[in-house]
Design a protein around this motif. Sequence first.
Motif, short mmCIF file in Angstrom:
data_model
loop_
_atom_site.label_atom_id
_atom_site.label_comp_id
_atom_site.label_asym_id
_atom_site.label_seq_id
_atom_site.Cartn_x
_atom_site.Cartn_y
_atom_site.Cartn_z
N ASN A 524 0.81 -1.21 0.00
CA ASN A 524 0.00 0.00 0.00
C ASN A 524 0.85 1.26 0.00
O ASN A 524 0.40 2.31 -0.48
N TYR A 528 1.50 3.81 -4.05
CA TYR A 528 1.42 5.26 -4.13
C TYR A 528 2.59 5.85 -4.92
O TYR A 528 2.52 6.98 -5.40
N TRP A 587 -6.58 -1.58 -6.01
CA TRP A 587 -5.79 -0.49 -6.59
C TRP A 587 -6.10 -0.26 -8.05
O TRP A 587 -6.14 0.87 -8.52
N LYS A 746 -2.52 2.16 10.80
CA LYS A 746 -3.84 2.22 10.19
C LYS A 746 -4.94 2.43 11.23
O LYS A 746 -5.88 3.19 11.01
N GLU A 802 2.80 5.11 3.63
CA GLU A 802 1.37 5.06 3.33
C GLU A 802 0.63 6.20 4.03
O GLU A 802 -0.26 6.82 3.45
N TRP A 803 1.03 6.48 5.28
CA TRP A 803 0.38 7.57 6.02
C TRP A 803 0.74 8.93 5.45
O TRP A 803 -0.07 9.85 5.47
N ALA A 806 -1.83 8.96 2.45
CA ALA A 806 -3.23 8.83 2.82
C ALA A 806 -3.59 9.71 4.01
O ALA A 806 -4.74 10.14 4.14
N ARG A 812 -6.76 9.06 -0.67
CA ARG A 812 -7.10 7.66 -0.43
C ARG A 812 -8.32 7.29 -1.26
O ARG A 812 -9.12 8.15 -1.63
N TYR A 820 -9.78 3.90 -7.23
CA TYR A 820 -9.83 5.36 -7.13
C TYR A 820 -10.87 5.95 -8.08
O TYR A 820 -10.74 7.08 -8.54
#
Length: 914
Positions: A524, A528, A587, A746, A802-803, A806, A812, A820
């Motif tokens: 994940n 990105y 994805w 998460k 990832e954070w 997102a 996200r 998406y």
Amino acid sequence: MAKRYLLSCILILMAAHLLAQGTSVVNLKCEYQINPISVSSLSPHFSWELQSGRRGVMQSAYRILVADDSVLLQRNTANIWDSQKVKSDASIQIAYIGKPLTAAKKYYWKVMVWDNKKQASLWSKVAQWQMGLLTPADWKGAKWIAYEDMPDSMKIFPTIPTPGAKKRAPGTDILPILRKEFDIAKQIKSATAFISGLGHFEMNLNGKKVGDHFLDAGWVDYQKQALYVSFDITGQIKPGKNAVGVLLGNGFYFTPSGRYRKLTVAYGYPKMICRLLIQYTDGTSADLVSDTSWKATPGPITFSAIYGGEDYDATKEQTGWDQPSFNDKSWSNAIVVSGPKVLNAQNMEPVKIFNVFTPQKATQIKAGEWVYDLGQNASGIPQISVKGNRGDTVIITPSELLDQDSLVTQKNTGRSHYYRYILKGEGEETWQPRFTYYGFRYLQVNLSASKNSSGDLPKIVNIQGLHTRNSAARVGDFSCSSDLFNRTNTLIDWSIKSNMVSILTDCPHREKLGWLEEDHLMGNSLQYNYDIAALCKKIINDMKDAQTPDGLIPEIAPEFTVFDGGFRDSPEWGSNCVLLPWYVYQWYGDKQVLADSYPMMIRYMEYLAKQANNHILSQGLGDWYDIGPKHPGVSQLTPKGITATAFYYYDLCLLSDIARLLNKPADIKNYTQLAAVVKQAFNNQFFNKETKQYGSGSQTANAIAVYMKLVNPDDKAAVVENIVKDLRSRNNSLTAGDIGYRYLLKVLEDEGRSDVIFDMNNHADVPGYGYQLAKGATALTESWQALPSVSNNHFMLGHLMEWFYAGLAGIRPADDVVAYKKIVIRPEIVGDITSANGSYHSVYGSIKSEWVKKDKELDLTVEIPANTTALVYLPVQGASQIIRNGKRMPHVKIEIARALVNIGSGVYHFKVTE
């Protein structure tokens, strides 16, 4: 006159403005690639993107034309498939349903669309694809050929190690070169090479390398298949005489003795198979195939090992060997040998050379011995330019770290791995290894003179490091006002780039193995940044090959060595066979990958069910490399049964969802019921109703139970609060390891506690990213503590990336729509971060979120691609007004401390003021 002139100008400007706002169709892809060669599917899938200057643009219909001649498409004629006008907003995963497709043939296609205002676009530019070789007959009689054949008695295949097995020596081998001349008497329309070389190959045509790939072809289970690579060689073939030359290396096909080898395999000696398809303008064609008419001889590469390095003796070079009219009478005829019976196209992106690193510091240890610091720990190979006498030798030893004497050390990354170059003595010579690589920052160079020279040492004219990685396109970018977070993002990115080859490896030196937990845990973050759709599908096929007859998915795929115990059967690793196909669907909207993977998933669930004791699993490694009182390794703080059983439950829940998508009602019922039983058993076994903790109350135990919805709703808030309390009590220090850390992040993000994530990662005084940077790391290290005794370039533990996308940037996908198609923009404004900028190029186009916080204002700029919609969450706690594109917004749905705004495609500017 003046007024009429002004009016006409206005009309012209209005017309130009309307034209600029029209919808165009761009970025046509077939099977995830632009103009691919060697498409394997008989029903390829198409995708495209829409671009428009208008807002809120959606597709309402499309039409695809396919022809076998591009001239036909110029006349809007389709002799292979005309989809006609299809009323649909789908612009990804459109399956071809035209006439049967022919192996090795080229096809051309274009598309037009209608938007939600019923306005038609112009036709797109013409794209193309070429089919691969679909059956053994399509190879036109090509044979596996080699310089020598390995007796069956010498072959070593992966198996469970026995005492002394590691010492079993496969010996060394000859690295051959092969050549073939051919004539071209007619005008060429196109030419394609289909070639596989085991373990790796480089192909030359008329003295020049074909393509810019490195380490072709990709690694697979050679007992099941081999990959072939396709090249358009039209521009390299000339009228008259031509010559093709091929160099072969060992790779994971053969691990020779004499130097470091993490594992020992000997599938056979190097070999190749190829077909050159020549198509002429008069409509005829010809094939050049590998057979005994090819010539072979030992090449100048005298040693090559994926783990041990490479040696090259330039005195053994034969000038012109890969060009026409070379005298090869002393060469042997190639021999026909056995090889993998199944040949599949290499459809993931190839490995290539990217960054070039020059020395930041050069230190002379003594005469003829230097250490060079390239400043960056990365996967790759060295390149040298050197002058000296014939027979002089240069030995290059790479390493991540230096020892106490400032010399390179491979103590913890696999020793000995080095490169030896013997000079031919003809001026300046430039060389780099072809069939191996390593992870390094430092290069130690030892120079020695030949016995027949005057004793003068060779001289290094230039030395540099060449970074190699999978060439998946970059699709994302992130930055923010925090220098620490930006450097952390770069730190993680270097571990990604260094471990992205034809599989996702753990490290680029001592192992180079595809440990499967990293794929789904880091996937994940990875998606990105890079377009990994094709690579993920290759990894999924590797898992299919690796699955055992009883359903086990081993922890590495391809399974080049068979580990035992917890290093082969860990559900947190094996569950990748369910999670990765699910993520590819999430994805990229690829439902076919779910259908293709479903039998593998079912067999793995059957295996886990047999391993469970009262529905509880306890095997494996658990939360690998968590922070406990001992040296990191097997889980210390979290009972292994918690993570293993949680993954079992999560797999069952996802499999129920997948069965629903695939319309399998009996399976939906079966997996839903079994998941409920496992959940009850899990809570009975591990949940303390009094303390509201799972197991030992570790960060991983509580977080994974929350994320995977094992916690009963009434207890969820208390469990989350226990996670926060544990972090705060440790000075915001993490303890979660490889398995738990993503889920810790998460849960905190989902529960609105990004402030805790910020506090946990915004310092350098406890083990974590800042701590690694403070220790001098330039790539993510294997341990949170940046221990020198383990890998210092490792793929796991990079989940904060990832954070960044997102969370901080807030990009996200919506939970209820895949790929998406519907986007959520929800930036987290935390800590002392004053700005963040994130972009991600989805399958629909570019998504951007950029915000700046200054004084009492927050400015947010959002870009949403055509044919999608978005829901924007604006922080409004204490806000007096919200302004969109310069206008105050009177009617906005308000959630707790958030304003929700639905938007269509386009660029939007929001301002929130206190």
